[in-house]
Design an enzyme around this catalytic site. Structure first.
Site, PDB file in Angstrom:
ATOM      1  N   SER A  81       4.605   6.294   0.875  1.00 51.40           N
ATOM      2  CA  SER A  81       4.004   5.311  -0.025  1.00 51.40           C
ATOM      3  C   SER A  81       2.985   5.931  -0.980  1.00 51.40           C
ATOM      4  CB  SER A  81       3.349   4.190   0.784  1.00 51.40           C
ATOM      5  OG  SER A  81       2.412   4.710   1.711  1.00 51.40           O
ATOM      6  N   PHE A  82       2.091   6.803  -0.468  1.00 49.83           N
ATOM      7  CA  PHE A  82       1.053   7.351  -1.336  1.00 49.83           C
ATOM      8  C   PHE A  82       1.620   8.388  -2.303  1.00 49.83           C
ATOM      9  CE2 PHE A  82      -2.806  10.110  -2.029  1.00 49.83           C
ATOM     10  CZ  PHE A  82      -3.435   9.212  -2.871  1.00 49.83           C
ATOM     11  N   ARG A 102      13.562  14.431   0.613  1.00 50.06           N
ATOM     12  CA  ARG A 102      14.548  15.246   1.322  1.00 50.06           C
ATOM     13  C   ARG A 102      15.926  14.581   1.378  1.00 50.06           C
ATOM     14  NH1 ARG A 102      13.429  19.270   4.770  1.00 50.06           N
ATOM     15  NH2 ARG A 102      11.277  18.537   5.001  1.00 50.06           N
ATOM     16  N   TYR A 119       9.463   2.483   1.583  1.00 44.20           N
ATOM     17  CA  TYR A 119       7.999   2.447   1.629  1.00 44.20           C
ATOM     18  C   TYR A 119       7.354   1.473   0.646  1.00 44.20           C
ATOM     19  CZ  TYR A 119       8.344   6.562   4.607  1.00 44.20           C
ATOM     20  OH  TYR A 119       8.629   7.420   5.634  1.00 44.20           O
ATOM     21  N   LYS A 175      -3.760  13.583   4.661  1.00 41.81           N
ATOM     22  CA  LYS A 175      -4.989  13.414   5.418  1.00 41.81           C
ATOM     23  C   LYS A 175      -4.689  13.679   6.891  1.00 41.81           C
ATOM     24  CE  LYS A 175      -6.778   9.877   2.261  1.00 41.81           C
ATOM     25  NZ  LYS A 175      -7.197   8.458   2.120  1.00 41.81           N
ATOM     26  N   GLY A 203      -9.597   9.554  -0.471  1.00 41.36           N
ATOM     27  CA  GLY A 203     -10.364   8.390  -0.899  1.00 41.36           C
ATOM     28  C   GLY A 203      -9.772   7.125  -0.323  1.00 41.36           C
ATOM     29  N   ALA A 207      -1.804   2.529  -0.830  1.00 39.12           N
ATOM     30  CA  ALA A 207      -0.808   2.678  -1.885  1.00 39.12           C
ATOM     31  C   ALA A 207      -0.367   1.354  -2.499  1.00 39.12           C
ATOM     32  CB  ALA A 207       0.405   3.429  -1.339  1.00 39.12           C
ATOM     33  N   LYS A 258     -11.924   9.625   9.346  1.00 46.63           N
ATOM     34  CA  LYS A 258     -11.966   8.158   9.277  1.00 46.63           C
ATOM     35  C   LYS A 258     -10.801   7.531  10.037  1.00 46.63           C
ATOM     36  CE  LYS A 258      -8.576   7.976   6.052  1.00 46.63           C
ATOM     37  NZ  LYS A 258      -7.362   7.138   6.000  1.00 46.63           N
ATOM     38  N   ARG A 322      -2.274   2.159   8.780  1.00 51.92           N
ATOM     39  CA  ARG A 322      -1.443   2.475   9.942  1.00 51.92           C
ATOM     40  C   ARG A 322      -2.298   2.700  11.189  1.00 51.92           C
ATOM     41  NH1 ARG A 322       0.948   5.646   5.811  1.00 51.92           N
ATOM     42  NH2 ARG A 322      -0.079   7.527   6.595  1.00 51.92           N
TER      43      ARG A 322
END
Length: 436
Positions: A81-82, A102, A119, A175, A203, A207, A258, A322
């Protein structure tokens, strides 16, 4: 809604005033005789009528001069998604942007429908965005390679693109930290591709909200000022601000740590706690993050920015997260394996808890929330018993680095560990078959 195409002067006025105030933007839209719907949607569509020219910078290890008319060539590795949202943003900004995925059939479908069905099924992607499943052709000749794959696949992906690297810079959108090594993504880049310029982005970047043109922001951290500037120019838009930092470690740690506390918040939310509890957990989480960051060489002030408190707040307060969803399922009695299976996506916080718990113990860093989550997830301890021990042990000053503490980090860590070891195993059996 059908959007009337205004004159160029009207477009310029509307887009310009939108940067100063939305009240003015509303009046400008009405003055242009445009049918009004969502103020965000109208301004975005009008801004899209003006193509943004992005000037390539010196990004790699060699000097390459390009015409100001030549757009940056970017590839985004990973169709989550991001990664998709950032590739879409770059394409809308006038960059030559390619999204690499892929799966060949997925690429074929996206080329045809302009939709990432898995996504982002409810969002149409920019017509200018390109798609590829051929890694070599996708990477070669690009100015910046954005890598947006799970942390578990990050090293392998860099190894795969290494033969095609010439002048490109590499920016991590991932991340997390590598399992068993405690390596951050920047560490892996420096190890596998030691000659490239690199950066990391982090940040409060959910998404779906970015795709919905909700005002958002991110941070690009890199030791290279030209790379920071290039990423800002490539991704900055009317509703997505890109800030810069040179504290790579701090920015990366903020985006990684986080995830631990999003699991904690999701878990306590399942117990229907009040706002006082959530606020206490968030602020003590920030204290743990900055304490850990300083111990490994980050600037504590970085955790007051978007990649620290900003990302912490967004991830801990959104059902889109998530890690929050994993924590919530755990709080409702589901086993860890069952929650991961039900989620169907990677929740980086699960591995992060394991890694940070071990590193904090080795370095003598007091991280009671992290240790408590480790006890619940990996040591079969009762969540309620662990929570009570967490409240009872230790006295701290409120803000880290402002006042001295009454007790040392190492002593408090030892005492809390003893309390956890002594807690009763009152954890109920998993209820994977129950509706959540």
């Amino acid at each position: 809604m059908k959007l009337t195409k205004p004159k160029k002067a009207q477009v310029k006025k509307i887009v310009d005033v939108a940067s100063d105030g939305f009240d003015d933007a509303v009046h400008a839209i009405k003055g242009a005789g445009i049918e009004s719907n969502s103020i965000f949607s109208n301004i975005v569509r009008l801004a899209g009528l003006r193509k943004k020219k992005v000037t390539p910078e010196l990004l790699g290890v060699t000097v390459a001069e390009k015409s100001n008319e030549t757009p940056l060539k970017l590839v985004f590795i990973g169709g989550g998604s991001f990664g998709t949202a950032m590739a879409n943003m770059a394409a809308k900004n006038g960059c030559d942007a390619t999204l690499w995925v892929r799966n060949k059939s997925a690429v074929k479908a996206m080329k045809k429908t302009k939709i990432n069905k898995k996504y982002l099924p409810n969002h149409k992607l920019a017509e200018e965005l390109k798609f590829s499943h051929d890694l070599e052709s996708a990477v070669q000749g690009k100015d910046i390679i954005f890598v947006a794959v799970p942390s578990s696949a990050f090293r392998e992906m860099l190894t795969q693109i290494k033969p095609y690297i010439t002048h490109q810079a590499v920016v991590s959108l991932t991340k997390g930290m590598e399992k068993d090594t405690f390596a951050m993504m920047s560490d892996i880049i420096k190890e596998v591709l030691p000659q490239v310029n690199f950066g990391v982005m982090s940040g409060p970047n959910l998404a779906i909200e970015i795709m919905d043109n909700m005002p958002s922001a991110t941070v690009i951290a890199s030791p290279s000022e030209p790379l920071r500037t290039a990423v800002q120019e490539a991704l900055h838009s009317a509703f997505f601000r890109v800030f810069a930092s040179d504290d790579v470690k701090g920015v990366e740690l903020g985006g990684t740590l986080k995830n631990i506390y999003a699991i904690a918040i999701g878990m306590v939310a399942a117990y229907d706690v009040g706002d006082n509890t959530k606020a206490m957990l968030l602020t003590r989480a920030l204290a743990e993050m900055s304490r850990f960051g300083v111990a490994v060489g980050a600037n504590p002030l970085t955790f007051l920015g978007l990649s620290g408190v900003g990302d912490l707040y967004a991830t801990c307060n959104s059902v889109l997260s998530r890690n929050y969803r994993i924590g919530n399922m755990l709080g409702k009695g589901m086993s860890l394996d069952g929650a991961i299976k039900k989620l169907g996506q990677t929740a980086e916080g699960v591995n992060t808890i394991l890694q940070v718990h071990e590193r904090a113990q080795a370095l003598g860093i007091y991280m009671p929330i992290t240790h408590a989550l480790h006890a619940i997830l990996y040591e079969d301890k009762s969540p309620l018993g662990v929570a009570l021990n967490l409240m009872e042990k230790g006295f701290r000053s409120d803000v880290e680095f402002v006042m001295p503490h009454d007790e040392s980090n190492i002593w408090l860590s030892q005492e809390f560990d003893k309390a956890l070891q002594a807690s009763k195993k009152a954890k109920p059996k998993p209820t994977d078959g129950q509706d959540l």
